[in-house]
Design an enzyme around this catalytic site. Structure first.
Site, short mmCIF file in Angstrom:
data_model
loop_
_atom_site.label_atom_id
_atom_site.label_comp_id
_atom_site.label_asym_id
_atom_site.label_seq_id
_atom_site.Cartn_x
_atom_site.Cartn_y
_atom_site.Cartn_z
N ARG A 8 -17.05 -25.45 29.18
CA ARG A 8 -15.79 -25.30 29.91
C ARG A 8 -14.78 -24.80 28.87
NH1 ARG A 8 -16.66 -27.69 34.77
NH2 ARG A 8 -17.85 -29.61 34.91
N SER B 246 -15.26 -20.77 36.84
CA SER B 246 -16.02 -19.68 36.22
C SER B 246 -15.84 -18.38 37.01
CB SER B 246 -17.51 -20.02 36.18
OG SER B 246 -17.67 -21.31 35.64
N ASP C 44 -21.20 -29.19 43.54
CA ASP C 44 -20.13 -29.67 44.44
C ASP C 44 -20.12 -28.95 45.80
OD1 ASP C 44 -19.45 -31.14 42.23
OD2 ASP C 44 -17.79 -29.85 41.65
N MET D 295 -20.81 -37.53 42.67
CA MET D 295 -19.91 -36.49 42.15
C MET D 295 -19.37 -35.61 43.27
SD MET D 295 -21.48 -35.08 38.60
CE MET D 295 -21.06 -35.87 37.06
N ARG E 160 -16.12 -33.72 42.57
CA ARG E 160 -14.73 -33.37 42.26
C ARG E 160 -13.84 -33.63 43.47
NH1 ARG E 160 -13.36 -30.47 37.67
NH2 ARG E 160 -15.46 -29.81 37.25
N GLY F 248 -29.07 -42.40 55.04
CA GLY F 248 -28.85 -43.47 56.02
C GLY F 248 -27.72 -44.42 55.66
N ALA F 249 -26.67 -43.90 55.05
CA ALA F 249 -25.57 -44.77 54.62
C ALA F 249 -24.82 -45.36 55.82
CB ALA F 249 -24.59 -43.98 53.77
N GLU G 268 -16.44 -39.18 44.33
CA GLU G 268 -15.58 -39.50 43.18
C GLU G 268 -14.12 -39.11 43.44
OE1 GLU G 268 -16.78 -37.37 39.66
OE2 GLU G 268 -16.75 -35.44 40.67
N HIS H 247 -23.94 -38.14 35.88
CA HIS H 247 -24.55 -36.85 35.53
C HIS H 247 -26.03 -36.73 35.86
CE1 HIS H 247 -20.72 -36.42 33.49
NE2 HIS H 247 -20.96 -35.13 33.48
O1 F6P Z 1 -18.28 -29.50 39.03
C1 F6P Z 1 -19.44 -30.19 38.80
C2 F6P Z 1 -19.15 -31.59 38.32
O2 F6P Z 1 -20.39 -32.24 38.10
C3 F6P Z 1 -18.24 -32.41 39.21
O3 F6P Z 1 -18.91 -32.96 40.31
C4 F6P Z 1 -17.74 -33.44 38.23
O4 F6P Z 1 -16.47 -33.96 38.62
C5 F6P Z 1 -17.59 -32.64 36.96
O5 F6P Z 1 -18.47 -31.54 37.08
C6 F6P Z 1 -17.93 -33.40 35.69
O6 F6P Z 1 -17.69 -32.54 34.64
P1 F6P Z 1 -18.12 -32.84 33.14
O7 F6P Z 1 -19.60 -32.70 33.04
O8 F6P Z 1 -17.39 -31.81 32.35
O9 F6P Z 1 -17.68 -34.24 32.84
#
Ligand code: F6P
Length: 328
Positions: free
Chosen positions: A71, A104, A126, A168, A170, A184-185, A221, A258
């Site tokens: 990034r 990106s 995402d 995750m 974002r 099945g939540a 999140e 992750h």
């Molecule tokens: O955009 C993908 C993502 O995995 C998001 O779901 C998450 O908020 C973010 O990247 C986490 O980023 P990093 O790996 O830089 O902590």
């Protein structure tokens, strides 16, 4: 043509398959490919490697990106941008393929507008990129989430507990919604539909009254409970603490983190990545650029890079209603 290719931002499973397809399609048409390492950072520093067919052998099944990603804050600054343009000139690149998510692809748009023929490929777990029904990596991440939910349900049932599972995404609730439906939540909480902690607790209690002994709550999140300050982003922790504190139900928290981004890409992601990698090369060799290659229905299509700043439309409110209807 000499075409540069880079992966940028959060990695996603299938990026390697896209690079492989692009390289092999380019060489089949007599074009030369150059891999740029670690995204825009490598572009700024001129960190590039030649890519031939053998260099991309044995990677279709590998998660992550063998070119590396980053990034890059430098690429957002004028100095970094000018250095990137110089690197492109020095390396003699006639075009660029950028594989990544919204940030990106915004970089890809900037390059296009500054004279570099550029084509984007959407890749982000995402699924929040405008104009593509699916981005590369979404399907694999969803399968990972569902596998985790299945495992968590086993122990939730054994102990009559609630589990808050934070996923995750974002600002997007796509993974939570689709993962929650497939897993099945009992409850799915997404940024698109804020509800209060009290309403969540009441929903869990209603489930207990109906004879449910456990509960799987998938929370994105980016979810912020209605009535909470926007800064309260620790959505899973806040919710599980609340359910415990109010005596709603014994609750455990699981933050998948992750592990959702890694792993061998699914067949769907490999196929999508191969199709988009191929389409990106064809765009450039046909003299077309300033677009992102994308999936619309079953077909590969294109979207202008200047449009990708628009809000994505992949979140389907009808599916949100469905989750609640069948969780009863
Ligand atoms: O955009 C993908 C993502 O995995 C998001 O779901 C998450 O908020 C973010 O990247 C986490 O980023 P990093 O790996 O830089 O902590």
């Amino acid at each position: 043509m000499r075409i540069g290719i880079l992966t940028s931002g959060g990695d996603s499973p299938g990026m390697n398959a896209a690079i492989r397809a692009a390289v092999r399609c380019a060489t089949a048409h007599g074009q030369e490919m150059v891999g740029i390492r670690h995204g825009y950072l490598g572009l700024i520093n001129g960190d590039m490697i030649p890519l031939d067919n053998r260099a991309v052998g044995g990677i279709i099944e590998r998660g992550g990106t063998f070119l590396g990603s980053a990034r890059s804050k430098e690429f957002m600054e004028p100095d970094g941008q000018q250095r990137a343009l110089r690197s492109i000139e020095v390396a003699g690149l006639d075009g660029l393929i950028v594989i990544g998510g919204n940030g990106s692809l915004a970089g890809a748009r900037w390059l296009q507008e500054n004279g570099v023929p550029t084509v984007g490929i959407p890749a982000s777990i995402d699924n929040d990129v405008y104009g593509s029904a699916m981005a590369i990596g979404v399907d694999t991440a969803l399968n990972t989430v569902v596998e985790c939910l299945d495992r968590i349900r086993d122990t939730a049932i054994s102990h009559d507990r609630a589990f808050v599972v934070e996923v995750m995404g974002r600002e997007s609730g796509y993974i939570a919604l689709m993962g929650g439906l497939a897993g099945g939540a009992e409850l799915v909480l997404v940024p698109e539909f804020p509800v209060s902690l009290e309403q969540i607790s009441e929903h869990v209690l209603a489930g207990l009254r109906k004879g449910k002994h456990h509960s799987i709550i998938v929370v994105a999140e980016g979810f912020v409970a209605a009535g909470s300050p926007r800064a309260d982003k620790a959505s899973g922790r806040i919710l599980s603490d609340f359910l415990e504190r109010t005596g709603t139900i014994e609750t455990r928290l699981s933050i998948l983190g992750h592990l959702q981004r890694g792993g061998s890409p699914s067949a769907f992601d490999r196929i999508l990545a191969s199709r988009l990698g191929n389409a990106a090369v064809h765009m450039l060799t046909d003299g077309e650029s300033g677009v992102m290659v994308a999936l619309s229905g079953q077909e590969v299509t294109t979207v202008l890079l200047s449009e990708i700043a628009l809000p994505a439309k992949n979140f389907n409110p009808e599916i949100y209603d469905l989750v609640y209807e069948i969780a009863n």
